[in-house]
Design a protein around this motif. Structure first.
Motif, PDB file in Angstrom:
ATOM      1  N   ILE A 204       1.015  -1.109   0.117  1.00 34.80           N
ATOM      2  CA  ILE A 204       0.263  -0.049   0.113  1.00 34.80           C
ATOM      3  C   ILE A 204       0.969   1.367  -0.022  1.00 34.80           C
ATOM      4  N   ILE A 205       0.696   2.054  -0.738  1.00 32.97           N
ATOM      5  CA  ILE A 205       1.371   3.286  -1.180  1.00 32.97           C
ATOM      6  C   ILE A 205       0.622   4.514  -0.935  1.00 32.97           C
ATOM      7  N   PRO A 206       0.672   5.300   0.065  1.00 30.89           N
ATOM      8  CA  PRO A 206      -0.117   6.393   0.019  1.00 30.89           C
ATOM      9  C   PRO A 206       0.453   7.727  -1.040  1.00 30.89           C
ATOM     10  N   VAL A 305       0.447   4.992 -16.427  1.00 26.63           N
ATOM     11  CA  VAL A 305       0.036   3.590 -16.720  1.00 26.63           C
ATOM     12  C   VAL A 305       0.761   2.659 -16.013  1.00 26.63           C
ATOM     13  N   GLU A 306       2.045   2.605 -15.878  1.00 26.59           N
ATOM     14  CA  GLU A 306       2.787   1.713 -15.063  1.00 26.59           C
ATOM     15  C   GLU A 306       2.226   1.404 -13.902  1.00 26.59           C
ATOM     16  N   VAL A 311      -0.702  -2.266 -10.069  1.00 22.22           N
ATOM     17  CA  VAL A 311      -1.845  -2.493  -9.018  1.00 22.22           C
ATOM     18  C   VAL A 311      -2.765  -3.583  -9.561  1.00 22.22           C
ATOM     19  N   ALA A 312      -3.091  -3.642 -10.836  1.00 21.35           N
ATOM     20  CA  ALA A 312      -4.110  -4.803 -11.201  1.00 21.35           C
ATOM     21  C   ALA A 312      -3.145  -6.104 -11.378  1.00 21.35           C
ATOM     22  N   SER A 317       4.965  -3.640  -5.391  1.00 18.64           N
ATOM     23  CA  SER A 317       5.975  -3.501  -4.733  1.00 18.64           C
ATOM     24  C   SER A 317       7.247  -3.306  -5.514  1.00 18.64           C
ATOM     25  N   LYS A 318       7.151  -3.452  -6.626  1.00 16.00           N
ATOM     26  CA  LYS A 318       8.215  -3.318  -7.819  1.00 16.00           C
ATOM     27  C   LYS A 318       8.312  -1.691  -8.052  1.00 16.00           C
ATOM     28  N   ILE A 319       7.416  -1.006  -7.819  1.00 15.33           N
ATOM     29  CA  ILE A 319       7.298   0.381  -8.076  1.00 15.33           C
ATOM     30  C   ILE A 319       7.412   1.384  -7.133  1.00 15.33           C
ATOM     31  N   LYS A 320       8.455   2.399  -7.485  1.00 17.28           N
ATOM     32  CA  LYS A 320       8.783   3.548  -6.596  1.00 17.28           C
ATOM     33  C   LYS A 320       8.095   4.811  -6.995  1.00 17.28           C
ATOM     34  N   ILE A 321       7.097   5.313  -6.230  1.00 17.80           N
ATOM     35  CA  ILE A 321       6.333   6.403  -6.641  1.00 17.80           C
ATOM     36  C   ILE A 321       6.763   7.781  -6.206  1.00 17.80           C
ATOM     37  N   GLU A 322       6.917   8.662  -7.451  1.00 20.68           N
ATOM     38  CA  GLU A 322       7.617  10.040  -6.865  1.00 20.68           C
ATOM     39  C   GLU A 322       6.662  11.108  -7.076  1.00 20.68           C
ATOM     40  N   TRP A 323       6.728  12.213  -6.291  1.00 17.00           N
ATOM     41  CA  TRP A 323       5.543  13.270  -6.666  1.00 17.00           C
ATOM     42  C   TRP A 323       6.436  14.628  -6.610  1.00 17.00           C
TER      43      TRP A 323
END
Ligand SMILES: Nc1ncnc2c1ncn2[C@@H]1O[C@H](COP(=O)(O)OP(=O)(O)OP(=O)(O)O)[C@@H](O)[C@H]1O
Ligand SMILES: [Mg+2]
Length: 423
Positions: A204-206, A305-306, A311-312, A317-323
């Motif tokens: 879970i990634i806020p 998209v990635e 998620v689907a 867990s393989k993704i690092k999300i940047e803002w």
């Protein structure tokens, strides 16, 4: 890759906008969409609650991913039907959608996993509910259990209001079956914040925090709406509090769902009250918020998209999300009379000029094309977002966009972001 987005509001416009920025250059379809989304996606003439129509369309056109915007198709089990047919879907199953579709389901799940939330009791018998109220004090909150288009909750300042709210929901059935069961909840004092999070049922990634403005008039006056504007980040949520929310609220919620055999894939949207005793859950929604999405996605730097595919597929867990560090603010332009009755078909001018403004995004919430012109087609019509180095700059940029657009009888709040400015 072809992607089908379900829905027709500002949230879906922001979703299509974020998808269109992807390096994967997806072909985007949107059912049913709106006049603004039509510039980014091919519109599909199927309503968002027409489950068999959407499944048949998918079987014909075979999209690589389906992203479900609003809660109703999720509560009706669209994801279940599409996954049965082998499609990848961003959005929870019918069981997972209970997090929004049943206030009682969520209360039971939260209380059994010791997640901080308002004390509450659920009733299916109105006589017992009225007897219970006799022993309580106002203010108190009465919630219809089921989906009621954001109108099922009454914050009661007096006991008389509470007794009437129970009678209206359970006896007069003003919300239909949604009010057959009622949750009576303690009133929480504090400031609200919206925490949206991506989850694939394990990870879970806020997202960045946000705050909505529910009331229709300045100074938080008047009736509740679907939301009149938002900004991000919400300074009321400090970094330490963010950590607490992830560890003590979001993660226990996702694992409690897993214990019930529900692998929740999509967005979990926690509506929180930041009380003197810390954050407490007011509610969960099982989809992106609107208008929160219109301030959150413009800050997203990672390929959308990635993220949705991960998620689907259960690979978050393989993704690092940047803002983007820069704050955003959005102002909703609504029809005169909303959330009460309003008229449609008002011609909207100035959209091209607004679209050329720097750091400004115009998301369509309720628009249609008539005789080549863009006209209003809903209570909430447009959502204008600004991004800037400071929250003040972001707010000013949003209002500059709003002032560039004309529509007869338009109503918008003049004080979006006042809490962030007056801290
Ligand atoms: N326990 C509470 N104490 C104080 N205020 C509350 C409480 N519960 C709800 N509210 C107020 O009522 C509003 C709507 O409540 P809630 O979010 O549960 O309902 P909803 O109809 O699902 O809303 P939404 O359309 O945002 O999903 C909240 O945003 C908050 O302002
Ligand atoms: Mg809700």
């Amino acid at each position: 890759m072809d992607i089908l987005v379900i829905g027709s509001g500002g949230r879906e416009h922001a979703i299509c906008w974020a998808l269109a920025k992807s390096r994967h250059k997806p072909k985007i379809f949107c059912a049913p969409g709106n006049a603004g989304i039509a510039s980014l996606a091919e519109l599909v003439d199927v309503m968002s609650d027409d489950i068999s129509g959407l499944v048949n369309w998918a079987k014909t056109y075979n999209p690589g991913l389906v992203i479900v915007g609003p809660e109703i198709p999720l509560a009706l089990g669209l994801t279940d039907q599409l996954t049965k047919e082998g499609f990848l879907v961003f959005g929870p199953t019918k069981d997972g959608a209970q997090m929004e579709a049943s206030k009682d389901f969520t209360k039971q799940l939260l209380m059994s996993s010791l997640v901080p939330t308002a004390r509450s009791v659920t009733f299916t018998d109105s006589i017992k509910a009225q007897l219970y109220l006799k022993k309580q004090n106002a203010p108190i909150v009465i919630k219809a259990d089921g989906l009621a288009a954001g109108k099922g909750v009454t914050v009661c300042e007096t006991m008389a209001q509470a007794q009437l709210a129970v009678e209206e929901a359970m006896d007069k059935k003003v919300f239909g079956d949604a009010g057959a069961k009622v949750v009576i909840e303690e009133f929480l004092e504090g400031e609200e914040a919206s925490i949206l999070a991506f989850t694939d049922g394990e990870t879970i990634i806020p997202m960045v925090t946000a705050q909505d403005h529910k009331r229709v008039f300045d100074g938080d006056q008047g009736p509740n709406t679907g939301g009149m504007g938002a900004y991000s980040p919400a300074p009321v949520v400090t970094p330490e509090m963010n950590e607490f929310i992830l560890e003590k609220i979001l993660k226990p919620t996702v694992s409690a769902l897993r214990k019930r055999g529900i692998i929740y894939k999509g967005v979990l949207y926690a509506g929180l009250m930041i009380t003197a005793k810390g954050p407490k859950v007011i509610e969960y929604n099982c989809r992106f918020g609107d208008p929160e999405t219109e301030v959150v996605l413009p800050r997203l730097k990672t390929d959308f998209v990635e993220i949705c595919l991960a998620v689907a597929k259960g690979e978050l867990s393989k993704i690092k999300i940047e803002w983007d560090e820069r704050p955003t603010a959005c102002v909703v332009m609504a029809s005169h009379g909303y959330p009460g009755s309003y008229s449609k078909g008002k011609v909207i001018e100035g959209l091209e000029k607004a679209a050329e403004l720097p750091d400004t995004y115009v998301f369509h919430a309720g628009t249609a094309k008539e005789d080549g012109k863009i006209v209003s087609n809903g209570g909430r019509v447009l959502c204008v977002t600004g991004i800037g180095d400071t929250i003040e700059k972001a707010i000013e940029t949003a209002y500059q966009g709003v002032r560039t657009i004309q529509m007869d009888g338009v109503h918008y709040r003049k004080d979006i972001g006042w809490r962030a400015i007056n801290r």
